[in-house]
Scaffold this motif. Structure first.
Motif, PDB file in Angstrom:
ATOM      1  N   MET A   1     -18.767 -10.467  15.371  1.00  0.00           N
ATOM      2  CA  MET A   1     -17.454  -9.933  15.020  1.00  0.00           C
ATOM      3  C   MET A   1     -16.544 -11.031  14.470  1.00  0.00           C
ATOM      4  SD  MET A   1     -16.697  -6.630  15.859  1.00  0.00           S
ATOM      5  CE  MET A   1     -17.188  -5.291  16.923  1.00  0.00           C
ATOM      6  N   LYS A   2     -15.860 -10.678  13.402  1.00  0.00           N
ATOM      7  CA  LYS A   2     -14.910 -11.616  12.814  1.00  0.00           C
ATOM      8  C   LYS A   2     -13.499 -11.040  12.944  1.00  0.00           C
ATOM      9  CE  LYS A   2     -17.758 -11.466   9.262  1.00  0.00           C
ATOM     10  NZ  LYS A   2     -18.490 -11.653   8.000  1.00  0.00           N
ATOM     11  N   ASP A   3     -12.534 -11.937  12.909  1.00  0.00           N
ATOM     12  CA  ASP A   3     -11.144 -11.484  13.006  1.00  0.00           C
ATOM     13  C   ASP A   3     -10.557 -11.274  11.614  1.00  0.00           C
ATOM     14  OD1 ASP A   3     -11.468 -11.668  15.656  1.00  0.00           O
ATOM     15  OD2 ASP A   3     -10.065 -13.318  15.986  1.00  0.00           O
ATOM     16  N   PHE A   4      -9.752 -10.263  11.505  1.00  0.00           N
ATOM     17  CA  PHE A   4      -9.093  -9.959  10.226  1.00  0.00           C
ATOM     18  C   PHE A   4      -7.594  -9.757  10.454  1.00  0.00           C
ATOM     19  CE2 PHE A   4     -13.467  -8.772   9.740  1.00  0.00           C
ATOM     20  CZ  PHE A   4     -13.778  -9.118   8.427  1.00  0.00           C
ATOM     21  N   LEU A   5      -6.847 -10.238   9.473  1.00  0.00           N
ATOM     22  CA  LEU A   5      -5.404 -10.019   9.511  1.00  0.00           C
ATOM     23  C   LEU A   5      -5.071  -8.819   8.635  1.00  0.00           C
ATOM     24  CD1 LEU A   5      -2.560 -11.219  10.327  1.00  0.00           C
ATOM     25  CD2 LEU A   5      -2.580 -12.320   8.087  1.00  0.00           C
ATOM     26  N   LEU A   6      -4.340  -7.889   9.190  1.00  0.00           N
ATOM     27  CA  LEU A   6      -3.849  -6.770   8.378  1.00  0.00           C
ATOM     28  C   LEU A   6      -2.374  -7.027   8.097  1.00  0.00           C
ATOM     29  CD1 LEU A   6      -5.305  -3.649  10.282  1.00  0.00           C
ATOM     30  CD2 LEU A   6      -6.452  -5.136   8.629  1.00  0.00           C
ATOM     31  N   VAL A   7      -2.046  -7.064   6.822  1.00  0.00           N
ATOM     32  CA  VAL A   7      -0.648  -7.280   6.444  1.00  0.00           C
ATOM     33  C   VAL A   7      -0.114  -5.983   5.838  1.00  0.00           C
ATOM     34  CG1 VAL A   7       0.958  -8.657   5.090  1.00  0.00           C
ATOM     35  CG2 VAL A   7      -1.135  -9.693   5.969  1.00  0.00           C
ATOM     36  N   PHE A   8       0.975  -5.485   6.407  1.00  0.00           N
ATOM     37  CA  PHE A   8       1.555  -4.230   5.906  1.00  0.00           C
ATOM     38  C   PHE A   8       2.691  -4.567   4.957  1.00  0.00           C
ATOM     39  CE2 PHE A   8       0.820  -3.801  10.607  1.00  0.00           C
ATOM     40  CZ  PHE A   8      -0.506  -3.417  10.487  1.00  0.00           C
ATOM     41  N   ARG A   9       2.620  -3.988   3.750  1.00  0.00           N
ATOM     42  CA  ARG A   9       3.685  -4.238   2.773  1.00  0.00           C
ATOM     43  C   ARG A   9       4.256  -2.921   2.284  1.00  0.00           C
ATOM     44  NH1 ARG A   9       0.317  -8.420   0.974  1.00  0.00           N
ATOM     45  NH2 ARG A   9       1.296 -10.481   1.100  1.00  0.00           N
ATOM     46  N   THR A  10       5.535  -2.974   2.009  1.00  0.00           N
ATOM     47  CA  THR A  10       6.141  -1.812   1.362  1.00  0.00           C
ATOM     48  C   THR A  10       7.435  -2.238   0.680  1.00  0.00           C
ATOM     49  OG1 THR A  10       6.723   0.502   1.666  1.00  0.00           O
ATOM     50  CG2 THR A  10       7.557  -1.023   3.313  1.00  0.00           C
ATOM     51  N   ASP A  11       7.920  -1.389  -0.178  1.00  0.00           N
ATOM     52  CA  ASP A  11       9.198  -1.645  -0.838  1.00  0.00           C
ATOM     53  C   ASP A  11      10.300  -1.225   0.121  1.00  0.00           C
ATOM     54  OD1 ASP A  11      11.426  -1.843  -2.351  1.00  0.00           O
ATOM     55  OD2 ASP A  11      10.629  -0.739  -4.083  1.00  0.00           O
ATOM     56  N   LEU A  12      10.997  -2.223   0.679  1.00  0.00           N
ATOM     57  CA  LEU A  12      11.990  -1.919   1.719  1.00  0.00           C
ATOM     58  C   LEU A  12      13.087  -0.979   1.220  1.00  0.00           C
ATOM     59  CD1 LEU A  12      12.387  -5.384   3.484  1.00  0.00           C
ATOM     60  CD2 LEU A  12      11.200  -3.358   4.329  1.00  0.00           C
ATOM     61  N   LYS A  13      13.351  -1.043  -0.092  1.00  0.00           N
ATOM     62  CA  LYS A  13      14.431  -0.209  -0.620  1.00  0.00           C
ATOM     63  C   LYS A  13      14.089   1.278  -0.595  1.00  0.00           C
ATOM     64  CE  LYS A  13      14.659  -2.727  -4.205  1.00  0.00           C
ATOM     65  NZ  LYS A  13      14.847  -3.417  -5.473  1.00  0.00           N
ATOM     66  N   SER A  74       7.556  -6.041   0.256  1.00  0.00           N
ATOM     67  CA  SER A  74       7.922  -6.982   1.291  1.00  0.00           C
ATOM     68  C   SER A  74       7.007  -6.768   2.492  1.00  0.00           C
ATOM     69  CB  SER A  74       9.359  -6.748   1.740  1.00  0.00           C
ATOM     70  OG  SER A  74      10.203  -6.927   0.659  1.00  0.00           O
ATOM     71  N   ILE A  75       6.817  -7.854   3.217  1.00  0.00           N
ATOM     72  CA  ILE A  75       5.969  -7.738   4.398  1.00  0.00           C
ATOM     73  C   ILE A  75       6.742  -7.046   5.521  1.00  0.00           C
ATOM     74  CG2 ILE A  75       4.638  -8.986   6.139  1.00  0.00           C
ATOM     75  CD1 ILE A  75       4.191 -11.178   4.078  1.00  0.00           C
ATOM     76  N   LEU A  76       6.130  -5.985   6.010  1.00  0.00           N
ATOM     77  CA  LEU A  76       6.764  -5.191   7.061  1.00  0.00           C
ATOM     78  C   LEU A  76       6.305  -5.676   8.430  1.00  0.00           C
ATOM     79  CD1 LEU A  76       8.536  -2.604   6.859  1.00  0.00           C
ATOM     80  CD2 LEU A  76       6.461  -1.299   7.315  1.00  0.00           C
ATOM     81  N   GLY A  77       5.054  -6.137   8.480  1.00  0.00           N
ATOM     82  CA  GLY A  77       4.501  -6.591   9.743  1.00  0.00           C
ATOM     83  C   GLY A  77       3.034  -6.907   9.602  1.00  0.00           C
ATOM     84  N   TYR A  78       2.396  -7.211  10.723  1.00  0.00           N
ATOM     85  CA  TYR A  78       0.990  -7.589  10.686  1.00  0.00           C
ATOM     86  C   TYR A  78       0.326  -7.243  12.014  1.00  0.00           C
ATOM     87  CZ  TYR A  78       2.628 -11.352  13.618  1.00  0.00           C
ATOM     88  OH  TYR A  78       3.207 -12.037  14.646  1.00  0.00           O
ATOM     89  N   SER A  79      -0.983  -7.074  11.986  1.00  0.00           N
ATOM     90  CA  SER A  79      -1.774  -6.908  13.200  1.00  0.00           C
ATOM     91  C   SER A  79      -3.076  -7.654  13.018  1.00  0.00           C
ATOM     92  CB  SER A  79      -2.076  -5.423  13.467  1.00  0.00           C
ATOM     93  OG  SER A  79      -0.906  -4.724  13.786  1.00  0.00           O
ATOM     94  N   LEU A  80      -3.741  -7.960  14.121  1.00  0.00           N
ATOM     95  CA  LEU A  80      -5.042  -8.635  14.063  1.00  0.00           C
ATOM     96  C   LEU A  80      -6.112  -7.720  14.637  1.00  0.00           C
ATOM     97  CD1 LEU A  80      -4.142 -12.225  15.278  1.00  0.00           C
ATOM     98  CD2 LEU A  80      -5.345 -11.691  13.171  1.00  0.00           C
ATOM     99  N   PHE A 100       1.582   6.003   4.310  1.00  0.00           N
ATOM    100  CA  PHE A 100       2.231   7.303   4.076  1.00  0.00           C
ATOM    101  C   PHE A 100       3.674   7.171   3.616  1.00  0.00           C
ATOM    102  CE2 PHE A 100      -1.114   7.895   7.294  1.00  0.00           C
ATOM    103  CZ  PHE A 100      -1.943   8.731   6.558  1.00  0.00           C
ATOM    104  N   ILE A 101       4.158   5.905   3.560  1.00  0.00           N
ATOM    105  CA  ILE A 101       5.509   5.721   3.010  1.00  0.00           C
ATOM    106  C   ILE A 101       5.429   4.889   1.726  1.00  0.00           C
ATOM    107  CG2 ILE A 101       6.782   6.015   5.186  1.00  0.00           C
ATOM    108  CD1 ILE A 101       6.876   2.911   5.387  1.00  0.00           C
ATOM    109  N   GLY A 102       4.259   4.988   1.076  1.00  0.00           N
ATOM    110  CA  GLY A 102       4.108   4.330  -0.217  1.00  0.00           C
ATOM    111  C   GLY A 102       3.754   2.860  -0.156  1.00  0.00           C
ATOM    112  N   GLY A 103       3.462   2.370   1.018  1.00  0.00           N
ATOM    113  CA  GLY A 103       3.128   0.954   1.158  1.00  0.00           C
ATOM    114  C   GLY A 103       1.639   0.699   1.055  1.00  0.00           C
ATOM    115  N   ASN A 104       1.222  -0.521   1.386  1.00  0.00           N
ATOM    116  CA  ASN A 104      -0.199  -0.850   1.366  1.00  0.00           C
ATOM    117  C   ASN A 104      -0.562  -1.804   2.499  1.00  0.00           C
ATOM    118  OD1 ASN A 104       0.035  -3.689   0.497  1.00  0.00           O
ATOM    119  ND2 ASN A 104       0.851  -2.773  -1.402  1.00  0.00           N
ATOM    120  N   VAL A 105      -1.864  -1.910   2.738  1.00  0.00           N
ATOM    121  CA  VAL A 105      -2.339  -2.837   3.761  1.00  0.00           C
ATOM    122  C   VAL A 105      -3.265  -3.836   3.089  1.00  0.00           C
ATOM    123  CG1 VAL A 105      -3.565  -3.088   5.960  1.00  0.00           C
ATOM    124  CG2 VAL A 105      -2.322  -0.972   5.465  1.00  0.00           C
TER     125      VAL A 105
END
Lengths: 113, 414
Positions: A1-13, A74-80, A100-105
């Protein structure tokens, strides 16, 4: 198993001003999703959400107020999470409420130092 | 109470008290002597009571006999004399005090014994077996019954555990604040497992199951009687045990079959235990600490309430919290069940399938249950896998009946 960073991005506006009920529903969605990963024993760290204000320090010494006025994501947050492969980690990212709010991971394998 | 019932009952309650007080006065290396004295005391009771009848205060009678037997040991056993009498000072007045069977001394001694027995050097199974034997007065056969294991296996397990106990150097007499802090987690965990052993027991014997649960409650209650061990976590655990126990009578049929929550006769729920659960849950919530016992108690609380609009929402939220602090396949599946209750069975199926617990019977019985409304053959296939995996005869029967029901639905007219 390897670790992965999930970065959540979305347009804050584009995030609408939510009512308390909406916010509660949103928290519930995030909890459902992250706990679903934990249920599979694949959560390393639930991570954090980021406050929307910040500073950017550039190489020429100029400090500006956050990157988000000029860029859409913009970066909204992250999880591992942990997974056998990048594909599996990507599979885990499906269902992330930011989608579901138009962002990406963004899914990135962690190269341990 | 008839005499033939009285002695086993007294044995359960008094045996562990006598052992605790004696051990607290000697030390753990002499656990066997304490047990010998306790056993001889009960042997004498059966002899004398058989002829003269049961005394007015049987417990006091037992304490007096035990105390006298200790004095005999002091007189006749020279090794014992040298090793222990010196250690606890030799004059008779002191001895008298040490073996005082006062309520306070019994409670203190039992608490100290709980901490001695819950030794992290022993495996959880060994700790539970030891707790049942020393703290609850269970026989080897009864423990073997509860675990569905051979008596020989339990005997070996206990021998090893006792050897560890003797060499552990745990100072039972002075239960210090720091030691309590170090070991309270282990103690709570052992009591939690002891309770679960009863609540989810493999044995069909209702009596043993109830005994295990009520013993776990009794020991957890002892913890609430001492300032140092009366933590919010302890109260949360006790609350959880009370809530769960309140449904003990309702969750199995007379023939031992498990009855699903929704089909339970709620009039069989024990209101007194529910109230106690509420009381300890409120006490548990007076601090900042949030342990898994808090969350599990809160879930158990919701289970005692009538099904309202938000009930399963709350339960799902709590399971979401729980799975983040502790992972187990059971919690993962229970969470998925709550998810099914909130978002529908159809939506829960992928949530369960992601867990990929192909080798667990309850994974398949859950999928069988979720598929039953929409895909009968898939449901039957999962139920069959669950039957192949489970060791419980009762569960096999229950699932078998369910398959029959689905088959009839699949082929109407047969």
């Amino acid at each position: 198993m390897k670790d992965f960073l999930l970065v959540f991005r979305t347009d804050l506006k584009t995030i609408p001003k939510a009512s308390p009920e909406d916010m509660q529903a949103s928290v519930q969605k995030w909890m459902n999703w992250i706990s679903g990963i934990a249920a599979q024993s694949k959560l390393v760290d639930r991570g954090n959400r980021l406050v929307s204000t910040g500073k950017v320090l550039k190489s020429d010494g100029i400090i500006s107020d956050g990157p988000y006025t000029e860029i859409k994501e913009s970066i909204l947050g992250y999880s591992l999470v942990k997974a056998e492969s990048l594909e599996e980690a990507t599979e885990l990212a499906k269902g992330c409420p930011v989608l579901f709010i138009g962002g990406n991971v963004e899914i990135r394998e962690i190269n341990v130092l | 109470m008839q005499q033939n019932e009285l002695i086993p009952h007294l044995f359960r309650t008094e045996y562990s008290k006598i052992i605790a007080v004696l051990c607290n006065s000697f030390d753990l290396t002499h656990l066997e002597i304490a047990e010998d004295i306790a056993s001889e005391t009960f042997l004498k009771a059966t002899e004398v009571w058989g002829i003269k009848g049961v005394p007015e205060n049987p417990a006091a009678w037992l304490y007096t006999v035990a105390k006298n037997k200790v004095k005999d040991y002091f007189k006749h056993n020279s090794i014992f004399e040298k090793k222990i009498k010196d250690a606890i000072k030799s004059d008779d007045i002191e001895t008298e005090k040490c073996f005082e069977f006062s309520n306070q001394n019994i409670t203190d001694s039992q608490l100290a014994m709980v901490f001695a027995v819950c030794n992290p050097e022993n495996s959880p199974e060994a700790q539970i077996s030891l707790a049942l034997q020393i703290l609850c007065g269970f026989s080897v056969e009864e423990i073997a019954n509860a675990f569905l294991t051979k008596a020989e296996t339990i005997k070996k397990r206990l021998l090893r555990a006792r050897a560890n106990l003797r060499t552990s150097n745990f100072q039972i007499k002075i239960l210090s604040e720091s030691e309590i802090k170090l070991r309270l987690d282990t103690v709570l965990k052992t009591l939690y497992l002891l309770f679960n052993e009863g609540y989810f027991s493999k044995t069909n014997n209702q009596l043993i199951r109830k005994d295990l649960c009520s013993e776990a409650i009794r020991l957890a209650f002892i913890l609430t009687q001492n300032r140092l061990t009366n933590t919010t976590e302890t109260n949360a655990l006790l609350s959880l045990m009370c809530f769960q126990s309140s449904r003990l009578d309702a969750r199995t049929s007379d023939s031992g079959e498990a009855i699903l929550f929704e089909e339970q006769d709620k009039s069989l729920w024990n209101d007194e235990l529910i109230e106690k659960g509420n009381y300890y849950l409120i006490t548990a919530c007076t601090g900042d600490a949030l342990s898994k016992y808090h969350i599990e108690a809160a879930i158990a609380y919701w289970h005692t309430t009538p099904t309202g609009k938000d009930k399963w929402q709350h339960i799902l939220k709590l399971y979401n919290e729980l799975i983040l602090i502790e992972h187990s396949s059971v919690i993962a599946l229970n969470r998925a069940f709550a998810f099914a209750k909130v978002y529908g069975y159809q939506n829960a199926i992928p949530e369960v399938e992601k867990l990929n617990l192909d080798n667990k019977n309850y994974y398949h019985s859950m999928l069988g249950y979720l598929y039953a409304d929409t895909d009968l053959s898939e449901a039957i296939s999962h139920y069959n896998k669950a039957i192949a995996l489970t060791k419980s005869e009762i569960e096999k029967q229950t699932l078998g009946k369910e398959i029959e029901r689905l088959r009839r639905a699949l082929l109407p007219g047969i």
